[in-house]
Motif scaffolding. Structure first.
Motif, mmCIF file in Angstrom:
data_model
loop_
_atom_site.group_PDB
_atom_site.id
_atom_site.type_symbol
_atom_site.label_atom_id
_atom_site.label_comp_id
_atom_site.label_asym_id
_atom_site.label_seq_id
_atom_site.Cartn_x
_atom_site.Cartn_y
_atom_site.Cartn_z
ATOM 1 N N PHE A 85 10.557 3.680 -13.344
ATOM 2 C CA PHE A 85 11.746 3.960 -12.526
ATOM 3 C C PHE A 85 12.436 2.644 -12.227
ATOM 4 N N THR A 86 13.669 2.740 -11.712
ATOM 5 C CA THR A 86 14.493 1.566 -11.435
ATOM 6 C C THR A 86 14.680 1.417 -9.929
ATOM 7 N N VAL A 87 14.572 0.190 -9.460
ATOM 8 C CA VAL A 87 14.855 -0.086 -8.054
ATOM 9 C C VAL A 87 16.356 -0.296 -7.910
ATOM 10 N N LEU A 88 16.984 0.526 -7.078
ATOM 11 C CA LEU A 88 18.430 0.457 -6.875
ATOM 12 C C LEU A 88 18.775 -0.819 -6.118
ATOM 13 N N LYS A 89 19.691 -1.620 -6.664
ATOM 14 C CA LYS A 89 20.118 -2.837 -5.998
ATOM 15 C C LYS A 89 20.991 -2.460 -4.808
ATOM 16 N N TRP A 90 20.479 -2.706 -3.628
ATOM 17 C CA TRP A 90 21.088 -2.180 -2.405
ATOM 18 C C TRP A 90 21.874 -3.259 -1.673
ATOM 19 N N SER A 144 11.552 9.004 -16.352
ATOM 20 C CA SER A 144 11.810 7.607 -15.991
ATOM 21 C C SER A 144 13.289 7.326 -15.747
ATOM 22 N N ASP A 145 14.043 8.340 -15.299
ATOM 23 C CA ASP A 145 15.469 8.164 -15.037
ATOM 24 C C ASP A 145 15.761 8.118 -13.528
ATOM 25 N N GLY A 146 14.725 7.916 -12.725
ATOM 26 C CA GLY A 146 14.905 7.884 -11.284
ATOM 27 C C GLY A 146 15.202 6.497 -10.757
ATOM 28 N N TYR A 147 15.866 6.473 -9.581
ATOM 29 C CA TYR A 147 16.173 5.226 -8.881
ATOM 30 C C TYR A 147 15.494 5.271 -7.521
ATOM 31 N N PHE A 148 14.832 4.175 -7.183
ATOM 32 C CA PHE A 148 14.201 4.081 -5.865
ATOM 33 C C PHE A 148 15.054 3.190 -4.979
ATOM 34 N N GLN A 149 15.433 3.720 -3.807
ATOM 35 C CA GLN A 149 16.272 2.966 -2.877
ATOM 36 C C GLN A 149 15.426 2.451 -1.725
ATOM 37 N N GLN A 150 15.634 1.180 -1.392
ATOM 38 C CA GLN A 150 15.065 0.570 -0.196
ATOM 39 C C GLN A 150 16.067 -0.452 0.317
ATOM 40 N N ASP A 151 16.026 -0.710 1.623
ATOM 41 C CA ASP A 151 16.974 -1.687 2.168
ATOM 42 C C ASP A 151 16.447 -3.105 1.955
ATOM 43 N N ILE A 155 5.815 -7.589 -3.679
ATOM 44 C CA ILE A 155 6.519 -6.310 -3.858
ATOM 45 C C ILE A 155 7.400 -6.368 -5.103
ATOM 46 N N SER A 156 8.128 -7.462 -5.256
ATOM 47 C CA SER A 156 8.990 -7.615 -6.439
ATOM 48 C C SER A 156 8.159 -7.602 -7.713
ATOM 49 N N ASN A 157 7.007 -8.261 -7.695
ATOM 50 C CA ASN A 157 6.142 -8.283 -8.889
ATOM 51 C C ASN A 157 5.617 -6.889 -9.216
ATOM 52 N N TRP A 158 5.288 -6.108 -8.179
ATOM 53 C CA TRP A 158 4.787 -4.753 -8.432
ATOM 54 C C TRP A 158 5.866 -3.906 -9.103
ATOM 55 N N PHE A 159 7.105 -4.015 -8.609
ATOM 56 C CA PHE A 159 8.188 -3.243 -9.203
ATOM 57 C C PHE A 159 8.461 -3.677 -10.645
ATOM 58 N N LEU A 160 8.314 -4.971 -10.927
ATOM 59 C CA LEU A 160 8.515 -5.445 -12.301
ATOM 60 C C LEU A 160 7.462 -4.853 -13.240
ATOM 61 N N GLU A 161 6.264 -4.707 -12.747
ATOM 62 C CA GLU A 161 5.194 -4.132 -13.561
ATOM 63 C C GLU A 161 5.420 -2.650 -13.862
ATOM 64 N N HIS A 162 6.235 -1.991 -13.029
ATOM 65 C CA HIS A 162 6.459 -0.554 -13.202
ATOM 66 C C HIS A 162 7.917 -0.228 -13.517
ATOM 67 N N SER A 222 0.833 -1.209 0.000
ATOM 68 C CA SER A 222 0.000 0.000 0.000
ATOM 69 C C SER A 222 0.863 1.253 0.000
ATOM 70 N N ILE A 223 1.951 1.235 0.769
ATOM 71 C CA ILE A 223 2.855 2.388 0.796
ATOM 72 C C ILE A 223 3.496 2.600 -0.568
ATOM 73 N N VAL A 224 3.933 1.509 -1.192
ATOM 74 C CA VAL A 224 4.589 1.601 -2.496
ATOM 75 C C VAL A 224 3.640 2.160 -3.541
ATOM 76 N N SER A 225 2.430 1.647 -3.574
ATOM 77 C CA SER A 225 1.481 2.086 -4.607
ATOM 78 C C SER A 225 0.919 3.474 -4.342
ATOM 79 N N ASP A 226 0.720 3.809 -3.060
ATOM 80 C CA ASP A 226 0.084 5.093 -2.726
ATOM 81 C C ASP A 226 1.077 6.240 -2.587
ATOM 82 N N HIS A 227 2.350 5.947 -2.297
ATOM 83 C CA HIS A 227 3.302 7.013 -2.021
ATOM 84 C C HIS A 227 4.564 6.952 -2.888
#
Length: 346
Positions: A267-272, A239-246, A256-263, A222-227
């Motif tokens: 943007f890109t999820v930074l491999k942390w 679409s040149d942004g990187y999203f960082q999460q631990d 969560i991984s499936n949601w990021f794949l759909e989007h 919900s946080i990922v989709s709403d915020h």
């Protein structure tokens, strides 16, 4: 009038030179402006000891720990940083002809620049995770501040209603230990707390979201989709942004991984790398919030007031503050490289 105070080496050399040139004590005193007593004393010292140094013999008791002893004590410290003053003194005295007391050990250590401090708390990093941290640092060592501006930083944090004040010391007499003014009350789990999730980038602070229940994959979705989604698409429309999460468990859940794949076209999820809070500048924003909470004139007395205070402090963070944190990223990367993937001062 004779010159007051001790003479410099150059002045003492002038006195010796004048006397050796054949001038009398009175003539030397008149020429150099020193008293006859000074001329006589300096020349006698030169005749007896052959020196013109103005260094006088130090007064007081001779130091029990010489340079060699200091090197020995330094090796003891390097071998065991957690040794107590008693242990250091005992180990030092082994095999020594002249033993020293703990007071001498303390004085010597201070003279050497050592002080007893609480150790800096850092996460335990395994060998595998050190390699991953080092790989991340090498992959991003050429990133400039302009590159790091394209990263949105996120994290969760929990703030307690009551803080531990174990470091506080008080003064009391022997029979006053249970006086109400000498007591510190405690409650379980700090009296409860407020958990929040936040996001920010170099350009702006994002929303701070209170988490009123146990955080799991469903709540995080919900946080990922709403915020996260609106923040990333607004801040980085190209679409040149990187999203960082631990690497928290709910961050790595399948939904969560499936949601990021759909989007992934937005943007890109930074491999942390794991165990890397020192690389995440939002950790320092949490520190700012914590310090501001403790500095409040009127402290929150319930969770609702605590939440309001946290939201207010977050919203009032200066732009210079969080931009400076993003600008520190190249230095953080260099620190990880220097530590070969180990702990850094950040």
């Amino acid at each position: 009038m004779g010159k007051k105070g001790d003479l410099s080496n150059f002045e003492r050399g002038m006195v010796v030179g004048a006397r050796r040139a054949g001038l009398s004590i009175s003539q030397s005193a008149q020429l150099l402006g020193f008293s006859r007593t000074t001329i006589s004393r300096v020349y006698k010292e030169w005749c007896a000891k052959g020196k013109t140094s103005s260094m006088q013999q130090s007064c007081g008791r001779k130091c029990l720990v010489d340079a060699r002893g200091q090197r020995r004590m330094g090796r003891l410290i390097q071998a065991d940083r957690r040794a107590t003053l008693t242990e250091i003194t005992t180990r030092y005295n082994r095999g020594m002809q002249q033993s020293i007391c703990e007071a001498t050990t303390r004085t010597t250590l201070r003279r050497m620049g050592y002080n007893s401090r609480r150790p800096h708390r850092v996460p335990l990093i395994s060998t595998t995770n050190r390699k991953k941290r080092l790989q991340f640092a090498r992959a991003h060592q050429n990133w400039t501040v302009e590159d790091w501006k394209n990263v949105a930083w996120s994290d969760e944090s929990r703030f307690l209603l009551r803080h531990s004040i174990g470091r506080v010391r008080i003064w009391h007499k022997q029979n006053e230990n249970m006086d109400p003014s000498c007591l510190v009350t405690t409650v379980q789990a700090g009296g409860g707390g407020v958990m929040v999730w936040g996001i920010f980038s170099w350009y702006t602070l994002g929303p701070l979201v209170p988490i009123g229940h146990r955080l799991n994959a469903t709540a995080y979705l919900s946080i990922v989709s709403d915020h996260v989604h609106p923040f990333m698409t607004t801040m980085y429309p190209s679409s040149d942004g990187y999203f960082q999460q631990d690497n928290a468990a709910w961050h790595k859940a399948r939904i969560i991984s499936n949601w990021f794949l759909e989007h992934d076209n937005e943007f890109t999820v930074l491999k942390w790398p794991p165990q890397s809070p020192d690389l995440n500048p939002i950790e320092h924003l949490w520190d700012v919030v914590e310090r501001e909470l403790r500095a409040l004139d009127v402290h929150p007395t319930n969770l609702h007031q605590l939440q309001d205070a946290i939201l207010s402090i977050w919203a009032n963070n200066s732009k210079e503050c969080f931009q400076h944190l993003v600008e520190s990223m190249p230095r953080r990367i260099k620190a990880v490289l220097k530590a070969k993937g180990g702990q850094t001062p950040y």
